[in-house]
Scaffold this motif. Structure first.
Motif, mmCIF file in Angstrom:
data_model
loop_
_atom_site.group_PDB
_atom_site.id
_atom_site.type_symbol
_atom_site.label_atom_id
_atom_site.label_comp_id
_atom_site.label_asym_id
_atom_site.label_seq_id
_atom_site.Cartn_x
_atom_site.Cartn_y
_atom_site.Cartn_z
ATOM 1 N N ALA A 1 0.852 -1.193 0.000
ATOM 2 C CA ALA A 1 0.000 0.000 0.000
ATOM 3 C C ALA A 1 0.886 1.241 0.000
ATOM 4 N N THR A 2 0.384 2.305 -0.591
ATOM 5 C CA THR A 2 1.137 3.557 -0.517
ATOM 6 C C THR A 2 1.033 4.099 0.908
ATOM 7 N N TYR A 3 2.008 4.920 1.268
ATOM 8 C CA TYR A 3 1.975 5.535 2.598
ATOM 9 C C TYR A 3 0.705 6.377 2.763
ATOM 10 N N VAL A 4 0.314 7.048 1.690
ATOM 11 C CA VAL A 4 -0.880 7.889 1.758
ATOM 12 C C VAL A 4 -2.123 7.027 1.997
ATOM 13 N N GLU A 5 -2.222 5.873 1.331
ATOM 14 C CA GLU A 5 -3.348 4.966 1.576
ATOM 15 C C GLU A 5 -3.389 4.531 3.034
ATOM 16 N N LEU A 6 -2.220 4.207 3.568
ATOM 17 C CA LEU A 6 -2.159 3.753 4.957
ATOM 18 C C LEU A 6 -2.498 4.863 5.939
ATOM 19 N N ILE A 7 -2.032 6.064 5.660
ATOM 20 C CA ILE A 7 -2.382 7.196 6.528
ATOM 21 C C ILE A 7 -3.889 7.386 6.542
ATOM 22 N N ASN A 8 -4.503 7.354 5.383
ATOM 23 C CA ASN A 8 -5.951 7.492 5.283
ATOM 24 C C ASN A 8 -6.654 6.351 6.025
ATOM 25 N N ALA A 9 -6.171 5.131 5.841
ATOM 26 C CA ALA A 9 -6.773 3.973 6.508
ATOM 27 C C ALA A 9 -6.637 4.077 8.024
ATOM 28 N N CYS A 10 -5.470 4.512 8.486
ATOM 29 C CA CYS A 10 -5.265 4.663 9.937
ATOM 30 C C CYS A 10 -6.173 5.742 10.513
ATOM 31 N N ALA A 11 -6.350 6.827 9.778
ATOM 32 C CA ALA A 11 -7.257 7.886 10.243
ATOM 33 C C ALA A 11 -8.682 7.353 10.328
ATOM 34 N N ASN A 12 -9.093 6.618 9.313
ATOM 35 C CA ASN A 12 -10.440 6.036 9.337
ATOM 36 C C ASN A 12 -10.583 5.037 10.477
ATOM 37 N N TRP A 13 -9.546 4.238 10.685
ATOM 38 C CA TRP A 13 -9.547 3.261 11.785
ATOM 39 C C TRP A 13 -9.767 3.992 13.111
ATOM 40 N N LYS B 1 -18.141 -0.123 4.217
ATOM 41 C CA LYS B 1 -17.302 1.035 3.883
ATOM 42 C C LYS B 1 -16.010 1.098 4.706
ATOM 43 N N GLY B 2 -15.888 0.273 5.736
ATOM 44 C CA GLY B 2 -14.664 0.246 6.532
ATOM 45 C C GLY B 2 -13.729 -0.903 6.198
ATOM 46 N N VAL B 3 -14.174 -1.809 5.342
ATOM 47 C CA VAL B 3 -13.403 -3.020 5.055
ATOM 48 C C VAL B 3 -12.030 -2.698 4.453
ATOM 49 N N LYS B 4 -11.976 -1.731 3.553
ATOM 50 C CA LYS B 4 -10.694 -1.397 2.918
ATOM 51 C C LYS B 4 -9.704 -0.867 3.955
ATOM 52 N N SER B 5 -10.144 0.062 4.776
ATOM 53 C CA SER B 5 -9.264 0.610 5.818
ATOM 54 C C SER B 5 -8.812 -0.488 6.770
ATOM 55 N N PHE B 6 -9.748 -1.318 7.193
ATOM 56 C CA PHE B 6 -9.424 -2.414 8.096
ATOM 57 C C PHE B 6 -8.377 -3.334 7.466
ATOM 58 N N GLY B 7 -8.579 -3.674 6.200
ATOM 59 C CA GLY B 7 -7.652 -4.552 5.504
ATOM 60 C C GLY B 7 -6.266 -3.967 5.346
ATOM 61 N N THR C 1 -4.576 -4.006 8.878
ATOM 62 C CA THR C 1 -4.241 -5.347 9.353
ATOM 63 C C THR C 1 -3.234 -6.052 8.451
ATOM 64 N N GLU C 2 -3.050 -5.559 7.237
ATOM 65 C CA GLU C 2 -1.998 -6.098 6.370
ATOM 66 C C GLU C 2 -0.621 -5.729 6.925
ATOM 67 N N VAL C 3 -0.540 -4.586 7.583
ATOM 68 C CA VAL C 3 0.725 -4.132 8.164
ATOM 69 C C VAL C 3 0.955 -4.787 9.524
ATOM 70 N N THR C 4 -0.098 -4.927 10.311
ATOM 71 C CA THR C 4 0.041 -5.494 11.648
ATOM 72 C C THR C 4 -1.078 -6.482 11.922
ATOM 73 N N ASP C 5 -0.698 -7.609 12.452
ATOM 74 C CA ASP C 5 -1.702 -8.593 12.846
ATOM 75 C C ASP C 5 -1.905 -8.588 14.360
ATOM 76 N N SER C 6 -1.402 -7.574 15.017
ATOM 77 C CA SER C 6 -1.542 -7.464 16.474
ATOM 78 C C SER C 6 -3.000 -7.256 16.846
ATOM 79 N N PRO C 7 -3.423 -7.790 17.974
ATOM 80 C CA PRO C 7 -4.806 -7.615 18.407
ATOM 81 C C PRO C 7 -5.091 -6.230 18.994
ATOM 82 N N SER C 8 -4.064 -5.442 19.215
ATOM 83 C CA SER C 8 -4.265 -4.103 19.766
ATOM 84 C C SER C 8 -3.099 -3.199 19.378
#
Length: 162
Positions: free
Chosen positions: A90-102, A118-124, A127-134
């Protein structure tokens, strides 16, 4: 918004983000120092505090990106595909957006017991970067900074040390 002057960016609004990050850096440094002194940073609420302020930073960047993208003629989805990529692909910008949505919507997801469509993409992406439960946002930020450890691993190591 940004302007170009002789092929250089001149951003009259970036100072707001820089000022906020100075405040967040101080806050996170204080939390980190407290974590070093704590026998149980998680139970002391320090990890949650850190995650909160990291999420706030992602949201501030998201707002800045949206504001800036409006002046490019690109759609958000086009703009989010541009730029360097993280090791997840993922691009850094995609991840920043996903983290903000998260950060903004994770409490709703938890309360509902599921991630809405509508949250599935951000969640994915997260979680692609981290599989940690928290402390997922802390882990994504650590990956941006080149730290191989995940927050959960750091907490386990500290717990075993004490």
């Amino acid at each position: 918004m940004f302007f170009t002057v002789d092929s250089q960016f001149a951003d009259g609004e970036l100072w707001r983000l820089q000022e906020l990050f100075e405040i967040l850096d101080e806050k996170l440094a204080d939390i980190d120092a407290r974590m070093e002194e704590s026998a149980d940073p998680d139970s002391d609420g320090l990890c949650d505090r850190g995650e909160y302020f990291i999420g706030l930073g992602f949201v501030a960047i998201q707002q800045y990106l949206v504001e800036t993208i409006m002046f490019t003629g690109l759609t958000k989805s086009e703009a989010y595909k541009l730029g360097p990529k993280q090791s997840s692909g993922a691009t850094y910008v995609e991840l920043i957006n996903a983290c903000a949505n998260w950060w903004k919507h994770e409490p709703e997801w938890f309360d509902a017991g599921e991630v809405p469509k509508k949250g599935v993409k951000s969640f994915g992406l997260v979680t692609e970067v981290t599989d940690s439960p928290s402390y997922q946002l802390s882990d994504v930020l650590a990956s941006f900074c080149g730290y191989p450890e995940k927050m959960v691993d750091v907490l386990l190591a500290r717990a075993l040390y004490y």
